[in-house]
Design an enzyme around this catalytic site. Structure first.
Site, PDB file in Angstrom:
ATOM      1  N   SER A 119      14.731 -23.930  33.362  1.00 35.16           N
ATOM      2  CA  SER A 119      15.052 -22.833  34.279  1.00 35.16           C
ATOM      3  C   SER A 119      14.251 -21.563  34.002  1.00 35.16           C
ATOM      4  CB  SER A 119      16.554 -22.537  34.244  1.00 35.16           C
ATOM      5  OG  SER A 119      16.994 -22.264  32.927  1.00 35.16           O
ATOM      6  N   ASP A 164       7.137 -27.428  31.615  1.00 35.12           N
ATOM      7  CA  ASP A 164       8.007 -26.845  32.632  1.00 35.12           C
ATOM      8  C   ASP A 164       7.210 -26.071  33.676  1.00 35.12           C
ATOM      9  OD1 ASP A 164       9.989 -27.893  31.071  1.00 35.12           O
ATOM     10  OD2 ASP A 164      10.658 -25.974  30.252  1.00 35.12           O
TER      11      ASP A 164
END
Length: 352
Positions: A119, A164
């Site tokens: 995230s 990511d």
């Protein structure tokens, strides 16, 4: 660029780490080369940017926080908005000649911090994407991902890998490799539709309600590699090999073999650092195993966050009920997404 009411929006998808997680972390990635298999899902990080009259405003309604400062005093917001400050400064310095525009930045993420779904890095990708749109700057995917990585790893000196940022930027199923000199190569995978739908039908995410900071887990992993810990290095080599094996299983549609490899991946991952698993994670894994789990692993660095579960589709509800009743937390489904980071301009209101 004149202030206006125009709002630009950026979003980037969160990812599931399927295999190879940990091989993208320096110094292992630099020394031996990393291999990562991941896929993005229909949960997103969003960033909205609007030019205003003066100052800089940051809003994060999902965290119920806000802050504002003069453009020259933006570092006063580092404690609560480190990612926002660093992304804003880098984009203004690199693509606006160092002129720091008055901007309102609002962000939100479809998962809690420390979820293990990437995230924080995905939020940086969304910020870069939105600010590039605001500055009318066209950036390629590799440039966006590299910028986001530099903002976290160099500008803010946050521990972590590179998967990511690249997953959020490119989207879809990807097999990623690091090359000498730090170059990252992203190989999009053409997964057959029937394989993808079977995988979705077999997939559950379990969140035990305990988010974690990945930094401590990653720092221990880095120390083990630097110290030449043979057990940790051997386990990381195994994770790299299993990423390639899982990629092959996915492409040919051999999901039983994929599940078997994932079980081995989780056992190897736990050898990277002592904080990767916890008693709560082990209990959830045991309960899931008793109620139809085919394979499972923590998504992300470990220590908490989401557990990715492959289950017998006919027993999904049984497994979900058992986990929630015996371990608490929440079980949810998700779907894969093909698209990565994107930006657009919000429609202007009609004047009547």
């Amino acid at each position: 660029m004149n202030p206006s009411s125009t709002t630009v929006r950026g979003r980037a998808p969160l990812r599931l780490g399927l295999a190879g997680g940990g091989t993208d972390v320096s110094p292992y990635s630099d020394t031996y080369g990393g291999r990562i298999l991941n896929a993005t899902i229909d949960k997103y990080a969003y960033a909205y940017a609007t030019l205003i009259e003066s100052g800089v405003e940051f809003h994060s309604p999902d965290r119920q926080t806000a802050g504002e400062a003069d453009v020259g005093d933006i570092d006063t917001l580092l404690d609560g908005f480190g990612l926002h400050v660093a992304a804003y400064k880098r984009m203004m310095d690199e693509f606006n000649g160092g002129v720091r525009l008055p901007v309102r930045l609002s962000t939100q993420v479809d998962a809690p911090p420390g979820s293990g779904l990437g995230s924080s890095s995905t939020l940086v990708v969304a910020l870069v994407t939105a600010l590039a749109e605001l500055l009318q700057t066209s950036l390629g995917q590799y440039k966006i991902a590299r910028l986001a990585w530099e903002i976290e790893r160099e500008d803010l000196a946050l521990a972590g890998g590179w998967q990511d940022q690249y997953a959020a930027t490119f989207g879809g199923f990807n097999y990623m490799e690091s090359r000498p000199g730090g170059r990252i190569v992203v190989n999009p995978l053409r997964v057959r539709r029937e394989v993808m739908t079977e995988l979705e039908a077999s997939l559950l995410l379990y969140f035990g309600g305990v988010s974690r900071s990945s930094a401590a887990v990653i720092a221990e992993q880095q120390r083990n590699v630097v110290a030449g810990d043979s057990g940790a290095i051997e386990a990381t080599h195994l994770l790299k090999a299993e990423a390639e094996a899982m990629k092959d299983h996915l492409l040919v549609g051999d999901l039983p073999a994929l599940a078997s490899t994932m079980r081995g991946t989780w056992e190897a991952k736990k050898r990277l650092a002592s904080q990767i698993s916890t008693p709560a994670i082990e209990k959830a894994y045991r309960i899931a195993d008793e109620h139809g789990m085919l394979a499972g692993k923590v998504s992300g660095a470990g220590g908490g966050g989401f557990i990715l579960l492959l289950v017998d589709p006919a027993r999904r509800f049984e497994l979900a009920r058992s986990l929630e009743s015996e371990c608490g937390g929440q079980v949810m489904t998700c779907h894969f997404t093909k698209h990565g980071a994107e930006s657009w301009r919000a429609p202007e209101p009609e004047h009547r």
